[in-house]
Design a protein around this motif. Structure first.
Motif, PDB file in Angstrom:
ATOM      1  N   TYR A  32     -11.260  -0.544   1.366  1.00 53.40           N
ATOM      2  CA  TYR A  32     -11.125  -0.989   2.747  1.00 53.40           C
ATOM      3  C   TYR A  32     -12.429  -0.851   3.525  1.00 53.40           C
ATOM      4  O   TYR A  32     -12.764  -1.708   4.341  1.00 53.40           O
ATOM      5  CB  TYR A  32     -10.004  -0.224   3.453  1.00 53.40           C
TER       6      TYR A  32
ATOM      7  N   GLU B 203      -8.689   3.370  -2.563  1.00 54.75           N
ATOM      8  CA  GLU B 203      -8.208   2.437  -1.546  1.00 54.75           C
ATOM      9  C   GLU B 203      -9.103   2.486  -0.309  1.00 54.75           C
ATOM     10  O   GLU B 203      -9.418   1.450   0.278  1.00 54.75           O
ATOM     11  CB  GLU B 203      -6.771   2.797  -1.160  1.00 54.75           C
ATOM     12  N   THR B 204      -9.500   3.689   0.101  1.00 58.51           N
ATOM     13  CA  THR B 204     -10.338   3.819   1.288  1.00 58.51           C
ATOM     14  C   THR B 204     -11.696   3.159   1.070  1.00 58.51           C
ATOM     15  O   THR B 204     -12.195   2.451   1.957  1.00 58.51           O
ATOM     16  CB  THR B 204     -10.525   5.305   1.657  1.00 58.51           C
TER      17      THR B 204
ATOM     18  N   GLN C 207     -10.611  -5.622  -5.109  1.00 57.04           N
ATOM     19  CA  GLN C 207     -11.166  -4.365  -4.618  1.00 57.04           C
ATOM     20  C   GLN C 207     -12.654  -4.261  -4.940  1.00 57.04           C
ATOM     21  O   GLN C 207     -13.449  -3.814  -4.110  1.00 57.04           O
ATOM     22  CB  GLN C 207     -10.416  -3.193  -5.235  1.00 57.04           C
TER      23      GLN C 207
ATOM     24  N   ASP D  98       0.803  -1.223   0.000  1.00 56.90           N
ATOM     25  CA  ASP D  98       0.000   0.000   0.000  1.00 56.90           C
ATOM     26  C   ASP D  98       0.837   1.275   0.000  1.00 56.90           C
ATOM     27  O   ASP D  98       0.553   2.207  -0.757  1.00 56.90           O
ATOM     28  CB  ASP D  98      -0.953   0.009   1.192  1.00 56.90           C
TER      29      ASP D  98
ATOM     30  N   ALA E  86     -11.894   2.327  11.081  1.00 56.18           N
ATOM     31  CA  ALA E  86     -12.085   0.964  10.597  1.00 56.18           C
ATOM     32  C   ALA E  86     -12.486   0.041  11.741  1.00 56.18           C
ATOM     33  O   ALA E  86     -13.427  -0.763  11.626  1.00 56.18           O
ATOM     34  CB  ALA E  86     -10.800   0.476   9.931  1.00 56.18           C
TER      35      ALA E  86
ATOM     36  N   ASN F  23      -6.565   3.693   7.063  1.00 55.57           N
ATOM     37  CA  ASN F  23      -7.489   2.688   6.533  1.00 55.57           C
ATOM     38  C   ASN F  23      -7.617   1.460   7.430  1.00 55.57           C
ATOM     39  O   ASN F  23      -8.573   0.688   7.286  1.00 55.57           O
ATOM     40  CB  ASN F  23      -7.042   2.249   5.132  1.00 55.57           C
ATOM     41  N   TRP F  24      -6.668   1.243   8.328  1.00 51.22           N
ATOM     42  CA  TRP F  24      -6.728   0.127   9.270  1.00 51.22           C
ATOM     43  C   TRP F  24      -6.828   0.628  10.715  1.00 51.22           C
ATOM     44  O   TRP F  24      -6.610  -0.133  11.657  1.00 51.22           O
ATOM     45  CB  TRP F  24      -5.482  -0.754   9.142  1.00 51.22           C
TER      46      TRP F  24
ATOM     47  N   TRP G  55     -14.453  -3.726   2.741  1.00 54.38           N
ATOM     48  CA  TRP G  55     -13.870  -4.935   3.336  1.00 54.38           C
ATOM     49  C   TRP G  55     -14.179  -5.028   4.820  1.00 54.38           C
ATOM     50  O   TRP G  55     -14.607  -6.078   5.316  1.00 54.38           O
ATOM     51  CB  TRP G  55     -12.363  -4.915   3.098  1.00 54.38           C
ATOM     52  N   TRP G  56     -13.979  -3.934   5.534  1.00 59.13           N
ATOM     53  CA  TRP G  56     -14.253  -3.942   6.981  1.00 59.13           C
ATOM     54  C   TRP G  56     -15.736  -4.172   7.247  1.00 59.13           C
ATOM     55  O   TRP G  56     -16.097  -4.868   8.202  1.00 59.13           O
ATOM     56  CB  TRP G  56     -13.776  -2.641   7.616  1.00 59.13           C
TER      57      TRP G  56
END
Length: 540
Positions: free
Chosen positions: A307, A303-304, A460, A98, A133, A128-129, A310-311
């Protein structure tokens, strides 16, 4: 059974469709990022603000258990388990890659490969983590824990945690079925994306380690090994299977991170992380609302959104896990613990592995950006690992760690999905072994389909699509949590006691005021009588 059939057919379509689906998925990702990115941002902001309010409100003191019960686990034990849930094999990979994406496409208008770009590249993955998140796991965690330990109810499905859709009405029944289907859809997308991304990378690393071709045969062999591990752990259930993997899970991560920190550029990594924490605090609001309405979506936004989807897809799995280990804790301590232990667990990977990748790029030892753009992220990770001492051992440990992390994630997910799709489970009863094993097969087929389609863009897209419907489930859970805490018996009794105390104090105050008035009136009357008894000087 219908749910299982739907996802089984979907997995076969992925495998048969192969790379032909890439174009369709690319269009879907572009639409979600440009047209619906604002929705992801708004839901995450609402969710984060709601739980910040809950932490600092009187409702944060609600205990997830009996009023005077104590937590089943110490803070350190609980924090370690929460930390373990944050560690998926994906973070072992993405934390190295990343920062390289952000370096060549930095946010906030920074010049690519500039000093500012390096600073933002090290920090952005941690956002993002990070806290926002981790708070996405909170809706399922608090709702499920409250019903389990405060109301002493049973939560077999996430729909059971949404109070206003309970009842005999047909629309409520169908809405519950829809919620549970969306939850399974989200878990399938999240887990499938994890495996679909990680298998090619493990394959590439093993190819370099063993000197064998990195082809589809090797990937199929890896899926075979994973299937055996998944089947064993899920067959064994929570005790003796998944719990043993979780123990190995955290120790391999700690050892690997400590090794890289010690043999790598320790001072550079620590200095970069100190700087990144300051940047994270300074740019937190700007990154949380990064919708970019004017102009094309940048890499940071895409990317955000990836994520955030995903979360969201992992919310039911992680929420149920954290809820089950949080008995006896208050809502406040649970949320603060998730923010602390969970975020720190994730940030440590980006701090160390991301810092090491950026250092290799900055010092010119390896042109990782060129490798990423020409050969892909699997080649980047192989190049980074090749630069560490004891290369053969590092490759072996890394592959073993990835297998353990993957097995933990998928075994837990298959176990929970089988619970969601089982009928009539009694309290403490586990889903049948046949149901659990069937979901393992579906997970493996679906993940293999993503590998066949190929490309990080595909991953993604599936994450964003999987998380999209769960945004609505998240809002429903927040409303339900609000109803539950507002009507909490302990809070209601406490409010009544406080109201009674206020009324009593008010009455006491009125009594004192009345008494003072009575005393004053008596004194005034006595003073008037005294004055009346005195001779009039004018008459004299």
């Amino acid at each position: 059974m219908p749910t299982l059939l739907i996802f089984g057919v979907g997995s076969i379509i992925l495998i048969v469709g192969g790379s032909k689906l890439q174009g369709i998925l690319a269009l879907a990702l572009n639409w979600i990022t440009n047209q619906m990115g604002w929705a992801y941002m708004v839901v995450y902001i609402i969710n984060f603000l709601f739980f910040m309010w809950l932490i600092f409100s009187k409702y944060g003191a609600i205990r997830l258990g009996e009023p005077h019960s104590k937590p089943e686990y110490s803070d350190l034990q609980w924090g370690s388990m929460v930390f373990a849930t944050a560690i998926d094999a994906s973070i072992l990979m993405l934390s190295m890659v990343d920062p390289l994406r952000y370096l060549q496409h930095p946010p906030f208008g920074a010049k690519p490969f500039s000093e500012s770009a390096y600073n933002y590249a090290h920090m952005f993955g941690q956002f993002n983590w990070g806290p926002m998140a981790w708070m996405m796991f909170a809706p399922a965690t608090i709702a499920i824990a409250y019903i389990l330990f405060v109301k002493h109810g049973k939560v077999q499905r996430l729909s059971s945690a949404i109070d206003f859709i309970q009842g005999e009405a047909k629309w409520k029944y169908y809405l519950r079925q829809l919620v549970d289907f969306l939850v399974v859809f989200g878990i399938m997308g999240g887990v499938g994306s994890s495996v679909g991304m990680e298998i090619p990378i493990i394959s590439n690393v093993l190819s370099r380690l063993l000197g064998i071709p990195d082809n589809l045969i090797l990937k199929i062999a890896l899926f075979g090994v994973l299937f055996v591990i998944f089947a064993w752990t899920v067959y064994k259930g929570l005790n003796g299977g998944i719990d043993r993997l979780s123990d190995a899970h955290i120790w391999t991560a700690i050892i690997f991170l400590a090794f890289v920190l010690l043999v790598g550029p320790t001072i550079y990594i620590l200095s970069s992380e100190t700087n990144s924490l300051g940047l994270l605090a300074d740019k937190f609001v700007a990154m949380s609302t990064n919708t970019i309405p004017n102009g094309p979506a940048d890499v940071a936004k895409q990317e955000t959104i990836f994520y955030w989807g995903w979360w969201l897809s992992y919310m039911p799995v992680m929420g149920l896990f954290i809820a089950r280990i949080s008995k006896g804790r208050t809502i406040r301590s649970t949320l603060i613990g998730m923010l602390g232990y969970g975020s720190v667990g994730c940030l440590s990977f980006y701090a160390i592995l991301g810092g090491y990748s950026l250092w290799l790029q900055k010092t010119g030892q390896i042109n990782l950006v060129h490798i990423l753009n020409t050969q892909g992220q699997a080649a980047v990770i192989t190049a980074v690992l090749s630069n560490l001492p004891f290369k053969a051992i590092v490759f072996a440990v890394y592959c073993i760690s990835c297998f353990i992390f993957l097995a933990t994630t998928i075994s837990s997910s298959a176990f929970i999905v089988s619970s969601f799709t089982s009928l009539g489970l009694k309290e403490g009863q586990e889903p049948t072994q046949f149901n659990r094993m069937t979901w393992v097969v579906v997970f493996v087929l679906f993940s293999f389909g993503l590998v066949v389609v190929g490309g990080f863009g595909t991953i993604q897209t599936f994450c964003a699509i999987a998380g999209f419907p769960l945004m609505f489930v998240c809002i429903m859970i927040l409303i339900s949590i609000y109803h539950m805490v507002k009507n909490d018996e302990g809070i209601v009794l406490k409010n009544k006691a406080m109201d009674d105390l206020r009324i009593k104090k008010k009455k006491e105050k009125m009594r004192r005021i009345h008494a003072k008035k009575m005393v004053k009136s008596i004194e005034d009357a006595q003073g008037n009588d005294h004055e009346a008894s005195l001779p009039d000087p004018n008459k004299e």
